[in-house]
Design a protein around this motif. Structure first.
Motif: not given
Length: 468
Positions: A197-202
């Motif tokens: 929710n900070y760096w979205d892996p998408f």
């Protein structure tokens, strides 16, 4: 009563200490800018704890985490925007792509098993040296928790050290240092690059900031706000007395990245009354003291501040360190205290939990000096005429007794005499190194002390009463 100080001249920072030592190296990340304003707290319990912290003067900081296993830069090699750390990433894993590197870096958690970690040994030695407060990295930007968080599996207690003697590392560090009478501080990174929710892996991760539009995905940011609040609450609830919450990642701030810090701090102080909060680089109610990084202010400051400086050339451990000298620590401490601050000296243990032998050797010499001269450092306050050449002045709390600290330049011998202007003494002058009275003269506003033969070649401290 609320005071707001606008610092127009005094806050300018120097990257050179004592005119010689450049504190910034290529291995380190960017230097945080320092706030230009300071807002005094209004809570009496916070003010009381700040005064206690100002008496402590000397703190020890540990940057320790999965980055300590290979001895690379902490977290920043994950961030695409920093050229220095793009270079460092290539040095660490020259054959990998960025995505491969991130997978490798975060996978270091499976190799972090500090079987030689002994927190009581750390605390006992650091107390012997003369450190009086601790800041410990509970979580850096890479998201790896050095404490037992139930809100993520990315913690030391769920890795190969989960059955280790001190598996909940933060708990045991805090306990050991509290038992040695330290004030205890928790370093906590507001950004968490491992959290989806900070760096979205998408999405790609081009900068240190969230890699998605917070306005477009408000539910994701709400989950991150909750995650951050929950983890800080864990630290405030389950780890004994906490004196300082030391928050890093100054780009996480209102209005773009609001984590509802006011609410977090309010709840934290319900469990930790008087908690000092250090929301670095963000002036206002939650930055109870300022933290110039790798620098010392050029002028004396009249609000709480701390210089956080690495003992080696990096924050975390590296296999080829360049350590500062004992003399550098002593002279820097004298300058910082004379200017009204505290010195937070950082050490990086290795992946096994060892601290390099040279750290013990050099800090032991600092401890020997403080044992003789510590009354010029601890529990002191500033005096208006605080500096003459390489002499730094401090005062006891009633302002009647002054200390003149002659910072002997490295690799130099003591002169035949020491002289300063102003701060004219009355009565005897005592050399703290041996407790003996010094011969001196006062003429035309200058005090000259003739040094006797046979004294130790080191920075000298003189105690005297100031003429009224």
């Amino acid at each position: 009563m609320k005071k707001l100080l606008t610092l127009l001249t005094g806050i300018s920072l120097s990257l050179i200490v004592n005119g010689q030592n450049n504190l910034v190296s290529k291995e380190q990340t960017f230097i945080h800018e320092t706030s230009k304003e300071y807002e005094w707290p209004t809570d009496p319990s916070v003010l009381e704890k700040i005064e206690k912290w100002q008496d402590a003067k000397l703190g020890i900081m540990f940057h320790w985490g999965i980055y300590s296993v290979p001895g690379i830069a902490e977290s920043w090699a994950l961030c695409s925007e920093d050229r220095w750390f793009t270079d460092r990433r290539r040095e660490a894993r020259p054959e990998t792509t960025y995505c491969e590197f991130k997978k490798w870096y975060w996978g270091l958690s499976e190799s972090f098993k500090p079987s030689r970690f002994e927190p009581t040994e750390w605390a006992t030695f650091m107390k012997k040296v003369g450190f009086r407060y601790l800041i410990f990295t509970t979580k850096h930007h890479d998201g790896f928790c050095m404490f037992d968080s139930k809100y993520t599996d990315y913690t030391v207690t769920k890795g190969p050290y989960k059955k280790g003697k001190y598996s909940n590392i933060t708990y045991h560090v805090f306990e050991a240092f509290r038992k040695s009478d330290f004030m205890v501080g928790a370093y906590f990174s507001k950004p968490d690059w491992h959290n989806e929710n900070y760096w979205d892996p998408f999405f790609a991760t081009p900068t240190r900031n969230p890699n998605y539009d917070l306005k477009k995905y408000p539910e994701k940011w709400a989950k991150y706000q909750e995650y951050t609040a929950n983890q800080i609450d864990e630290l405030m609830s389950d780890y004994g007395r906490i004196d300082i919450l030391w928050l890093d990642g100054g780009w996480v701030r209102k209005p773009q990245q609001d984590i509802k810090l006011d609410e977090i701090v309010h709840n934290a102080r319900k469990k930790q009354p008087g908690l000092i909060t250090v929301d670095r680089t963000i002036p206002g109610r939650n930055e109870n003291y300022q933290t110039p990084e790798q620098t010392i202010p050029q002028e004396q400051q009249n609000f709480p501040w701390e210089s956080c400086i690495t003992f080696s050339n990096t924050w975390g451990w590296n296999p080829n360190p360049k350590y500062k000298t004992s003399e550098w620590v002593i002279n820097t401490l004298a300058e910082v205290v004379a200017k009204g601050g505290c010195l937070l000296l950082n050490v990086g243990p290795d992946g096994e939990g060892n601290i390099d032998d040279i750290v013990y050797q050099r800090l032991e010499k600092v401890g020997e000096w403080l044992h003789k001269n510590g009354t010029a450092i601890y529990d002191t306050r500033t005096t208006p005429n605080y500096h003459f050449g390489n002499i730094w002045f401090t005062a006891n709390k009633n302002g009647k007794t002054l200390y003149a600290i002659y910072a002997l330049p490295e690799n130099e011998k003591l002169p035949a005499y020491i002289e300063w202007e102003g701060n004219i003494p009355t009565g005897k002058i005592t050399l703290l190194q041996n407790g003996k009275q010094m011969k001196y003269t006062c003429r035309n506003g200058k005090t000259r002390i003739t040094l006797p033969k046979g004294i130790k070649e080191e920075s000298l401290v003189f105690r005297f009463n100031k003429a009224q």
